[in-house]
Design a protein around this motif. Structure first.
Motif, PDB file in Angstrom:
ATOM      1  N   ASN A   1       0.796  -1.179   0.234  1.00  0.00           N
ATOM      2  CA  ASN A   1      -0.086   0.048  -0.180  1.00  0.00           C
ATOM      3  C   ASN A   1       0.812   1.447  -0.082  1.00  0.00           C
ATOM      4  O   ASN A   1       0.393   2.435   0.250  1.00  0.00           O
ATOM      5  CB  ASN A   1      -1.062   0.017   1.179  1.00  0.00           C
ATOM      6  CG  ASN A   1      -1.839  -1.163   1.256  1.00  0.00           C
ATOM      7  OD1 ASN A   1      -2.414  -1.400  -0.055  1.00  0.00           O
ATOM      8  ND2 ASN A   1      -2.253  -1.746   2.158  1.00  0.00           N
ATOM      9  N   SER A   2       1.972   1.099  -0.359  1.00  0.00           N
ATOM     10  CA  SER A   2       3.049   2.280  -0.700  1.00  0.00           C
ATOM     11  C   SER A   2       2.739   2.954  -1.939  1.00  0.00           C
ATOM     12  O   SER A   2       3.388   3.635  -2.422  1.00  0.00           O
ATOM     13  CB  SER A   2       4.377   1.991  -0.297  1.00  0.00           C
ATOM     14  OG  SER A   2       4.722   1.161  -1.404  1.00  0.00           O
ATOM     15  N   ILE A   3       1.916   2.455  -2.768  1.00  0.00           N
ATOM     16  CA  ILE A   3       1.514   3.152  -3.861  1.00  0.00           C
ATOM     17  C   ILE A   3       0.009   3.784  -3.918  1.00  0.00           C
ATOM     18  O   ILE A   3      -0.825   3.017  -3.566  1.00  0.00           O
ATOM     19  CB  ILE A   3       1.678   1.858  -5.177  1.00  0.00           C
ATOM     20  CG1 ILE A   3       2.928   1.125  -5.120  1.00  0.00           C
ATOM     21  CG2 ILE A   3       1.381   2.598  -6.546  1.00  0.00           C
ATOM     22  CD1 ILE A   3       2.839  -0.041  -4.478  1.00  0.00           C
ATOM     23  N   ALA A   4       0.060   4.875  -4.475  1.00  0.00           N
ATOM     24  CA  ALA A   4      -1.488   5.650  -4.356  1.00  0.00           C
ATOM     25  C   ALA A   4      -1.938   5.044  -5.686  1.00  0.00           C
ATOM     26  O   ALA A   4      -1.698   5.044  -6.587  1.00  0.00           O
ATOM     27  CB  ALA A   4      -0.887   7.141  -4.556  1.00  0.00           C
ATOM     28  N   LEU A   5      -3.301   4.735  -5.456  1.00  0.00           N
ATOM     29  CA  LEU A   5      -4.214   4.329  -6.508  1.00  0.00           C
ATOM     30  C   LEU A   5      -4.342   5.151  -7.531  1.00  0.00           C
ATOM     31  O   LEU A   5      -4.266   4.786  -8.796  1.00  0.00           O
ATOM     32  CB  LEU A   5      -5.609   3.632  -5.708  1.00  0.00           C
ATOM     33  CG  LEU A   5      -5.588   2.518  -4.837  1.00  0.00           C
ATOM     34  CD1 LEU A   5      -7.123   2.479  -4.465  1.00  0.00           C
ATOM     35  CD2 LEU A   5      -5.136   1.394  -5.735  1.00  0.00           C
ATOM     36  N   SER A   6      -4.374   6.449  -7.212  1.00  0.00           N
ATOM     37  CA  SER A   6      -4.815   7.476  -8.318  1.00  0.00           C
ATOM     38  C   SER A   6      -3.552   7.507  -9.293  1.00  0.00           C
ATOM     39  O   SER A   6      -3.727   8.003 -10.290  1.00  0.00           O
ATOM     40  CB  SER A   6      -5.117   8.707  -7.562  1.00  0.00           C
ATOM     41  OG  SER A   6      -3.882   9.318  -6.781  1.00  0.00           O
ATOM     42  N   SER A   7      -2.379   6.939  -8.957  1.00  0.00           N
ATOM     43  CA  SER A   7      -1.263   6.990  -9.721  1.00  0.00           C
ATOM     44  C   SER A   7      -1.187   5.818 -10.696  1.00  0.00           C
ATOM     45  O   SER A   7      -0.344   5.868 -11.560  1.00  0.00           O
ATOM     46  CB  SER A   7       0.059   7.464  -9.022  1.00  0.00           C
ATOM     47  OG  SER A   7       0.435   6.166  -8.380  1.00  0.00           O
ATOM     48  N   ILE A   8      -2.077   4.906 -10.518  1.00  0.00           N
ATOM     49  CA  ILE A   8      -1.970   3.627 -11.172  1.00  0.00           C
ATOM     50  C   ILE A   8      -2.582   3.450 -12.471  1.00  0.00           C
ATOM     51  O   ILE A   8      -3.660   4.042 -12.623  1.00  0.00           O
ATOM     52  CB  ILE A   8      -2.334   2.363 -10.463  1.00  0.00           C
ATOM     53  CG1 ILE A   8      -1.607   2.273  -9.120  1.00  0.00           C
ATOM     54  CG2 ILE A   8      -2.404   1.324 -11.131  1.00  0.00           C
ATOM     55  CD1 ILE A   8      -1.935   1.155  -8.003  1.00  0.00           C
ATOM     56  N   GLU A   9      -2.048   3.300 -13.504  1.00  0.00           N
ATOM     57  CA  GLU A   9      -2.359   3.199 -14.866  1.00  0.00           C
ATOM     58  C   GLU A   9      -2.960   1.895 -15.074  1.00  0.00           C
ATOM     59  O   GLU A   9      -4.079   1.606 -15.885  1.00  0.00           O
ATOM     60  CB  GLU A   9      -1.195   3.337 -15.888  1.00  0.00           C
ATOM     61  CG  GLU A   9      -1.917   3.519 -17.437  1.00  0.00           C
ATOM     62  CD  GLU A   9      -2.726   4.590 -17.709  1.00  0.00           C
ATOM     63  OE1 GLU A   9      -3.520   4.634 -18.779  1.00  0.00           O
ATOM     64  OE2 GLU A   9      -2.536   5.670 -17.088  1.00  0.00           O
ATOM     65  N   ARG A  10      -2.236   0.735 -14.676  1.00  0.00           N
ATOM     66  CA  ARG A  10      -2.948  -0.406 -14.797  1.00  0.00           C
ATOM     67  C   ARG A  10      -2.119  -1.280 -13.908  1.00  0.00           C
ATOM     68  O   ARG A  10      -0.784  -1.211 -13.458  1.00  0.00           O
ATOM     69  CB  ARG A  10      -2.847  -1.128 -16.373  1.00  0.00           C
ATOM     70  CG  ARG A  10      -1.694  -1.487 -16.986  1.00  0.00           C
ATOM     71  CD  ARG A  10      -1.689  -1.666 -18.142  1.00  0.00           C
ATOM     72  NE  ARG A  10      -0.533  -1.941 -18.888  1.00  0.00           N
ATOM     73  CZ  ARG A  10       0.215  -0.738 -19.632  1.00  0.00           C
ATOM     74  NH1 ARG A  10      -0.074   0.480 -19.558  1.00  0.00           N
ATOM     75  NH2 ARG A  10       1.283  -1.136 -20.208  1.00  0.00           N
TER      76      ARG A  10
END
Length: 501
Positions: free
Chosen positions: A100-109
């Motif tokens: 969960n150290s990655i923001a969902l809003s920044s994910i392309e796929r």
């Protein structure tokens, strides 16, 4: 048309460069940014849990991903990549997988691939691959803000902005904070995350992506439940606060109890990562790609474990007592990687990829206390690897022929200091303690390994294909796996690499 599935538009990165699903002879599931938004997932863990290919488990040091029966070593065999950089820990026993150290809003796929991908990525991909790809372009300036409230006191706040300065410079900034409790008593999660991305279009054919992310997660984790505890109250924490369970269920040999299990397992993870990606289209035939990253994870862990000690005397030398002992330790991982590759396009839909990668991984265990057994216990490990690989795809009419090969060299250098000092002897011997003195062990090893891949893909229609594929991939041991526990002592072993076909 609106309901159709366009395979040529669903690109993936199984060879490090984009291609269509139909032209990839692998069983891949893709979770798109639209699906993440529509289903209102709260974090990466919840997103991945929606996949039938994945099972996520959790313990006191965090989460791990199970794929294809990967088992207790899944942190070493199922790799999670963010833009090509692995976030898996070096120390697979005590290291944390910070999903969960990655923001969902920044994910392309998100691309999910069961099975190996050892030719392209090398060591540790025998179980599977989760490739998280973040945005690399901004159409216009925008922002988002959100708040989520749920049962058990769940509070999640996130906000972010994408700023397009001009056609050459863009910035992405995300921030999120979570405070929540699970369905287990006293089990809590508190986390904070921020990431900053700079996108530079140097020329029409030159792109540079610079990223920094910070993540802090504090959590309390409940213990496993016994069958009776589960039947009585499945939401309890499993902690024996008053000592009644241990006292009522202990054998006649150990009838007494000292101390109580007054806290849950706790961890405090701090993570920093710097990464960059540079891509250049040299001409119609050649493309160049360069990835680099540095990351550091520090996890302070406190757990309690039931044990016993002999508090005997001259008259009763075998007076054992059960009690809870502390495990207090700091676990640190550092990883550096650089990976240049060159793609040569020849004929129609045919290409040759040449690549090299260098990886340096360091891990350190530093125990303040280990079940009242050690005055000193620290372990410092370094794992260094160099890999070269070649991958070719030749397309002839409706057939595609793929071949890949990798050779990787790995070196280990580990130092362990331990001073065993434990309350396990009758009081008239050494004042109740056994003391073995300071002991230092050194582990130095080197090895080389190979990966192979062969596939034939037949495109029998515009939207259908059938393929056959063979791959051999490998996993080298983690530095801490070169020792086995023998009672209360550790002995060195000669563990060999694991291969998977």
């Amino acid at each position: 048309e609106e309901n159709g599935v366009f395979l040529e538009k669903s690109v993936i990165s199984s060879v490090g460069y984009e291609d269509s699903i139909q032209n990839t002879p692998k069983n891949i599931q893709i979770i798109t940014k639209e699906e993440i938004s529509e289903k209102n997932f709260k974090n990466v863990t919840e997103t991945l849990n929606s996949s039938p290919l994945i099972t996520i488990t959790r313990n006191s040091v965090g989460e791990s991903i199970q794929m294809r029966g990967s088992g207790i070593n899944s942190k070493a065999t199922v790799q999670v990549l963010v833009d090509g950089t692995s976030i898996n820990p070096v120390d697979i026993n005590h290291g944390t997988l910070p999903l969960n150290s990655i923001a969902l809003s920044s994910i392309e796929r998100i691309e999910i691939l069961p099975g190996g991908n050892g030719v392209l990525y090398g060591d540790g991909f025998t179980g599977g691959l989760v490739n998280i790809i973040t945005k690399d372009s901004i159409e216009k300036t925008n922002g988002n803000i959100g708040y989520r409230y749920g049962s058990k006191g769940e509070n999640i706040f996130d906000t972010g902005t994408s700023l397009k300065v001009n056609d050459y410079v863009s910035f992405i900034l995300n921030y999120s904070k979570e405070n929540s409790q699970t369905n287990r008593d006293n089990e809590k999660i508190n986390s904070e995350h921020v990431d900053f991305t700079t996108l530079l279009n140097l020329t029409k054919d030159d792109k540079l992506k610079l990223q920094y992310s910070y993540y802090n997660k504090k959590n309390k984790t409940a213990n496993l439940l016994t069958k009776d505890q589960l039947k009585n109250n499945s939401s309890q924490s499993g902690v024996d606060f008053d000592g009644s369970y241990l006292k009522n269920n202990s054998s006649n040999k150990y009838p007494l109890l000292e101390g109580t299990g007054d806290i849950l397992d706790k961890s405090n993870l701090r993570r920093d990562e710097f990464s960059f990606n540079y891509t250049k289209k040299i001409n119609n035939e050649f493309e160049f790609n360069l990835n680099g990253s540095y990351q550091k994870n520090t996890n302070d862990v406190t757990t309690k474990e039931a044990t016993y000690a002999n508090f005997g005397s001259l008259t009763n030398p075998f007076n054992y007592k059960n009690y809870y002992a502390d495990n207090i330790g700091t676990f640190t991982d550092e990883k550096f990687k650089i990976n240049p590759s060159l793609k040569y396009n020849y004929m129609t839909n045919s290409y040759l990829i040449l690549g090299y990668d260098y990886k340096e991984q360091k891990s350190k265990r530093d125990f303040t206390n280990f079940m009242d057994m050690y005055k000193v216990y620290d372990l410092s490990s370094k794992k260094e690897s160099n890999g070269i690989y070649i991958f070719n795809k030749t397309s002839i009419d409706k057939f595609e022929f793929l071949q890949g090969y990798r050779r990787e060299w790995t070196k280990y250098n580990t130092t362990k200091n331990s001073h065993y000092y434990h309350r396990v002897k009758p009081i008239f011997l050494n004042n109740g303690y056994v003391d073995t003195g300071l002991k230092t062990d050194y582990i130095k090893k080197s090895m080389h390994n190979d990966s192979y891949e062969f596939a034939i893909n037949y495109l029998y229609s515009d939207t259908g294909n059938i393929y056959t594929r063979f791959e051999e991939s490998f996993r080298t041991p983690a530095p801490t796996e070169f020792q086995d526990k023998d009672g209360t002592d550790y002995i060195l072993n000669d563990l060999k690499p694991e291969t998977n076909q």
